[in-house]
Motif scaffolding. Sequence first.
Motif, PDB file in Angstrom:
ATOM      1  N   HIS A 122       0.844  -1.200   0.000  1.00 34.15           N
ATOM      2  CA  HIS A 122       0.000   0.000   0.000  1.00 34.15           C
ATOM      3  C   HIS A 122       0.884   1.257   0.000  1.00 34.15           C
ATOM      4  O   HIS A 122       1.756   1.406   0.872  1.00 34.15           O
ATOM      5  CB  HIS A 122      -0.893   0.040   1.240  1.00 34.15           C
ATOM      6  N   VAL A 123       0.631   2.131  -0.952  1.00 34.33           N
ATOM      7  CA  VAL A 123       1.235   3.470  -1.052  1.00 34.33           C
ATOM      8  C   VAL A 123       2.702   3.502  -0.593  1.00 34.33           C
ATOM      9  O   VAL A 123       3.041   4.096   0.415  1.00 34.33           O
ATOM     10  CB  VAL A 123       0.385   4.518  -0.296  1.00 34.33           C
ATOM     11  N   ILE A 155      -2.135  -1.117  -3.718  1.00 39.03           N
ATOM     12  CA  ILE A 155      -2.922   0.114  -3.689  1.00 39.03           C
ATOM     13  C   ILE A 155      -1.943   1.282  -3.741  1.00 39.03           C
ATOM     14  O   ILE A 155      -1.120   1.459  -2.829  1.00 39.03           O
ATOM     15  CB  ILE A 155      -3.790   0.221  -2.422  1.00 39.03           C
ATOM     16  N   GLY A 156      -2.007   2.057  -4.798  1.00 38.98           N
ATOM     17  CA  GLY A 156      -1.205   3.260  -4.917  1.00 38.98           C
ATOM     18  C   GLY A 156       0.291   3.020  -4.909  1.00 38.98           C
ATOM     19  O   GLY A 156       1.044   3.830  -4.366  1.00 38.98           O
ATOM     20  N   ASN A 172       3.663   2.857  -7.025  1.00 43.68           N
ATOM     21  CA  ASN A 172       4.329   3.208  -8.281  1.00 43.68           C
ATOM     22  C   ASN A 172       5.776   2.748  -8.302  1.00 43.68           C
ATOM     23  O   ASN A 172       6.343   2.494  -9.360  1.00 43.68           O
ATOM     24  CB  ASN A 172       4.263   4.722  -8.497  1.00 43.68           C
TER      25      ASN A 172
END
Length: 609
Positions: A570-571, A592-593, A595
């Motif tokens: 996550h992120v 989730i999120g 990159n």
Amino acid sequence: MPIIQKILIFLIASGFCSGQLSAQRYLYVSLKGNDKNNGSTTAPFHSIERAATYASTLSGDIVIHIEGGTYYLNKTIEINSANFKAKSLTLQPSSKGKVIISAGKKLSLKWTPFKNGIYVAKVDTKLSFERLFCDDALQVLARYPNYDSTARVFHGTAADAISPERVKNWSNPKGGYIHALHPGEWGGFHYQFTGIDKDGNLQMEGGWQNNRPNKMHKDLRFVENIFEELDAPGEWYFDKGKKLLYFYPPQNVNVQTATIEVAHLKESFVIQGSLNTPIQNIIFSGLHFTHNKRTFMETKEPLLRSDWTFYRGGALLFDGTENCKVSDCVFEGLGGNAIVFSNYNKNNVVTGCHIYQIGANAISFVGDIKAVRSPSFGYENYIPYSELDKTPGPQNNNFPQQCIVDNNLLHDLGQIEKQATGVQIEVASEITVSRNSIYNVPRAGINIGDGCFGGHIIEYNDVFNTVLETGDHGSFNSWGRDRYWSPNRKYMDSLVAVHPEIILLDAQKTTVIRNNRWRCDHGWDVDLDDGSSNYHIYNNIFLNGGLKFREGFYRKAENNIMVNNSFHPHVWFKNSGDVFRHNIVMKGYAPIGVNDWGNAIDQNFFQMQ
């Protein structure tokens, strides 16, 4: 040299003649004894309090042998470094039966019928109590909705618990309570009624038991300690003003002959030293602790930016100690925490204990918040870089360190407080949690509330049936939210990109999670949340909820097996340094999120879909 001279030199060198060898002394306690006795085997003391007080004045290694029976404490037994002279003190049963140390009182009552199966008795005491036991079984304080053993939350909840229609039927709600989950199911809230205003609205105080302030859950709530709600077998109510106890006995219970006991004390023992003058070598072995009071209205202290507040008290409270041990003890029927290590505690051990059916946490390690540099106390709070203390590590040494929790059975915890766990670690260093079985808990089985100061080892534990009454959590849960962390992600991204040296100012040592079995049904098996950093996770089995890494840096997960679930990144930060490899994974990744995928997310085995 004559032989006698050789013997004399040897004795002097060994400390025999200089008094360096401490003598071991035995004291005895029996319910048939007398506190005016000398504590010998033929003239034992009557109370544990008298034996402990006398033992503190002696030098050497002191052992208190306690004969079997139930010992009701009149007050908390305090052992203080200011008057403690012994080299060591051990409290243990003699060979004659189980020793029960009760923080309650046994009542002598004359019951008369009241109505509808309810009995009433006058209580000739100044006691004020909210926990009652009938023949060793905890009874239900009058509540709405009625107790339901099958209900997921609070043993039964109702959206109309404090509806105007219900409240108007209460003649005097003062002293009653409402308990509710957080609306995000992040633990719970507790409020006490203080009265009713002129418009008929309930007045109350509380809600400080959760460090993520919010309104009460609109549905998951219940009320208790209301006389008009006394309507089911097993329920009771105590009118403190009139000193009248009302009880609706369960079926097959003869109230006239039943043993009635009530909670009296919050703490049974307080071992009080300090960082500079610690008490050493206090040992509790083979004892049974019960009947301690509830403490949820004193759960107020925010623990940095974790979701917790905390009460620094329990059946056993250690504060400023070294080389203490709790072994083979039982803790059950407690209203609050069982064992708390507060502030400085080093090389202490909890082993072989059975802790169950208690109101809050089983074993807690909570350091002095003043040991933390630039602390923040709410999720939304943070200190700007320009004002941040950038010195690595703690500010002082006043926190638990190098302690061990090994081979314990911890279950049915958090029966009142829902921000509760089997082992809680906050502002502590190098705590080892090994070979424990932890289950039936409302939230995490093991919780680490911050990155201060890492170095923990979590190994060979079996943790299951967790997060049963709450959500968005893990069988193992941690929060980072350390000095570098901010709820403003853009600010945090820009900060750590320019100043990566601040990431591990608090989480200096790697925390290892290895060789455990985890299961969570309302969250993740292991949840590294909100910036948890510097973890190595390997050789674990995740049975249902998978593994979550949210934000944070320098986490490595390898050689784990994930059944029924997957890896949840996550992120993540750019250049997080995270590694996920050589794992067996039953489902696809659930990012989730994300990159930037860290250093190495590769060489994992997936089941064919």
